[in-house]
Design a protein around this motif. Structure first.
Motif, short mmCIF file in Angstrom:
data_model
loop_
_atom_site.label_atom_id
_atom_site.label_comp_id
_atom_site.label_asym_id
_atom_site.label_seq_id
_atom_site.Cartn_x
_atom_site.Cartn_y
_atom_site.Cartn_z
N ARG A 70 -5.98 -8.73 -2.02
CA ARG A 70 -6.65 -9.78 -2.79
C ARG A 70 -8.15 -9.50 -2.91
N LYS A 71 -8.76 -9.01 -1.85
CA LYS A 71 -10.20 -8.75 -1.88
C LYS A 71 -10.56 -7.50 -2.70
N ASN A 72 -9.68 -6.50 -2.66
CA ASN A 72 -10.02 -5.21 -3.28
C ASN A 72 -9.24 -4.90 -4.55
N LYS A 73 -8.25 -5.76 -4.89
CA LYS A 73 -7.48 -5.60 -6.12
C LYS A 73 -6.85 -4.20 -6.21
N ILE A 74 -6.06 -3.89 -5.20
CA ILE A 74 -5.47 -2.56 -5.06
C ILE A 74 -3.97 -2.64 -5.36
N PRO A 75 -3.42 -1.68 -6.10
CA PRO A 75 -1.97 -1.67 -6.34
C PRO A 75 -1.18 -1.42 -5.07
N VAL A 76 -0.03 -2.08 -4.98
CA VAL A 76 0.87 -1.96 -3.83
C VAL A 76 2.17 -1.33 -4.32
N PHE A 77 2.58 -0.25 -3.66
CA PHE A 77 3.79 0.47 -4.04
C PHE A 77 4.81 0.34 -2.91
N ALA A 78 6.04 -0.01 -3.27
CA ALA A 78 7.09 -0.17 -2.27
C ALA A 78 8.44 -0.21 -2.96
N SER A 79 9.50 -0.20 -2.17
CA SER A 79 10.86 -0.28 -2.71
C SER A 79 11.11 -1.65 -3.32
N ARG A 80 12.16 -1.74 -4.12
CA ARG A 80 12.56 -3.03 -4.69
C ARG A 80 12.86 -4.04 -3.57
N GLY A 81 13.55 -3.56 -2.54
CA GLY A 81 13.91 -4.46 -1.45
C GLY A 81 12.71 -5.01 -0.72
N THR A 82 11.72 -4.16 -0.46
CA THR A 82 10.50 -4.61 0.22
C THR A 82 9.74 -5.60 -0.65
N LEU A 83 9.57 -5.28 -1.92
CA LEU A 83 8.80 -6.16 -2.81
C LEU A 83 9.52 -7.49 -3.04
N ARG A 84 10.85 -7.45 -3.09
CA ARG A 84 11.61 -8.70 -3.26
C ARG A 84 11.36 -9.63 -2.08
N TYR A 85 11.33 -9.07 -0.88
CA TYR A 85 11.04 -9.86 0.31
C TYR A 85 9.67 -10.51 0.20
N LEU A 86 8.66 -9.77 -0.22
CA LEU A 86 7.30 -10.31 -0.33
C LEU A 86 7.21 -11.36 -1.43
N GLU A 87 7.88 -11.10 -2.55
CA GLU A 87 7.82 -12.03 -3.68
C GLU A 87 8.44 -13.39 -3.34
N GLU A 88 9.34 -13.42 -2.40
CA GLU A 88 10.00 -14.67 -2.03
C GLU A 88 9.21 -15.49 -1.02
N ARG A 89 8.04 -15.01 -0.64
CA ARG A 89 7.20 -15.71 0.34
C ARG A 89 5.89 -16.13 -0.30
#
Length: 264
Positions: A70-89
């Motif tokens: 959020r502070k540095n506006k950096i892209p985050v790369f990860a698997s679909r499964g990992t990102l799905r977990y984060l998106e649900e929180r």
């Protein structure tokens, strides 16, 4: 290229890999303040990072992610499964626009770095290890391995440097304070790599050009740095190939401090 562990252990993990032009992190499992402080020690700041590559969603790999991104506006790369977990929180709602899906065995180019994810076995949502190349230089990070396969061996071949898990001593784990179910999880094929198995994996991938091997993700309850080193060196000494453990620079990555800087 440079490889540096910002922190490695059960309490938090983050690894820096970079060239003169491009800088990435593998995981952000320590606080934003600690990440920034340790990047400063390398002559960098958060805004210099071109991307964060997540191995999986467990807290010791993502604890500082939301604030740092959020502070540095950096892209985050990860698997679909990992990102799905984060998106649900809800906690990660503010940074979902920076999420980018990575597919196993597909290359991603950032500046002069090529990054390839590969599958690992762990009790997480589609966990990855990462192999990073710049020209003919190759570095990899592989932790949270319940076991290793020939595919993992292939992805860790021909490296100049790596950070590899040596999580626990089996005897310390078996007689230690953890409850039975947790011990069983750690020892399973979806758990963590023991010192002995870490040494066996290292023997499979040794080559004449490896400049540095960091042993990472050591348990604070079920391992000791000197025990991890001794076990890995013994496996190399005992292996059929004509390598001597003294031929390789092997170091335990510090739990909560910057490691030695490895230049390749």
């Amino acid at each position: 290229m440079r490889l540096v562990s910002l922190a490695s252990g059960s309490d938090g993990n983050s690894t820096y890999i970079g060239s003169e032009k491009t800088h990435i992190l593998v995981d952000a499992g320590i606080s934003n303040k600690k990440i920034e402080t340790r990047l400063n020690e390398l002559g960098l700041c958060g805004s210099d990072i071109s991307g964060i590559f997540l191995t999986h969603e467990h807290s010791d790999h993502i604890a500082g992610l939301e604030v740092f991104v959020r502070k540095n506006k950096i892209p985050v790369f990860a698997s679909r499964g990992t990102l799905r977990y984060l998106e649900e929180r809800d906690k990660y709602y503010s940074i979902v626009d920076y999420f980018h899906t990575v597919e196993s065995k597909k290359n991603i180019s950032l500046g002069d770095l090529n990054i390839k994810a590969f599958d690992i076995d762990h009790d997480a949502n589609e966990p990855f290890g990462y192999r990073v190349e710049c020209g003919n230089k190759k570095i990899a990070v592989a932790t949270d391995l319940g076991r290793y396969t020939m595919d993992i061996v292939n992805n860790l071949s021909d490296l100049d440097a790596l950070l590899i898990e040596a999580n626990h001593d089996i005897r310390m784990l078996e007689t230690g304070p953890y409850p039975y179910e947790l011990k069983r999880r750690i020892l399973s094929n979806k758990g963590h790599l023991s010192n002995e198995n870490s040494g066996k994996l290292i023997c499979e991938i040794l080559n004449d050009k490896i400049k540095k091997i960091f042993l990472g993700h050591l348990s604070d309850k079920n391992n000791l740095p000197e025990l991890a080193l001794e076990s890995v060196r013994f496996e190399i000494f005992s292996h059929d190939r004509e390598y001597n453990p003294k031929d390789f620079d092997i170091e335990v990555a510090k739990r909560d401090a910057l490691s030695e800087i490895c230049y390749v």
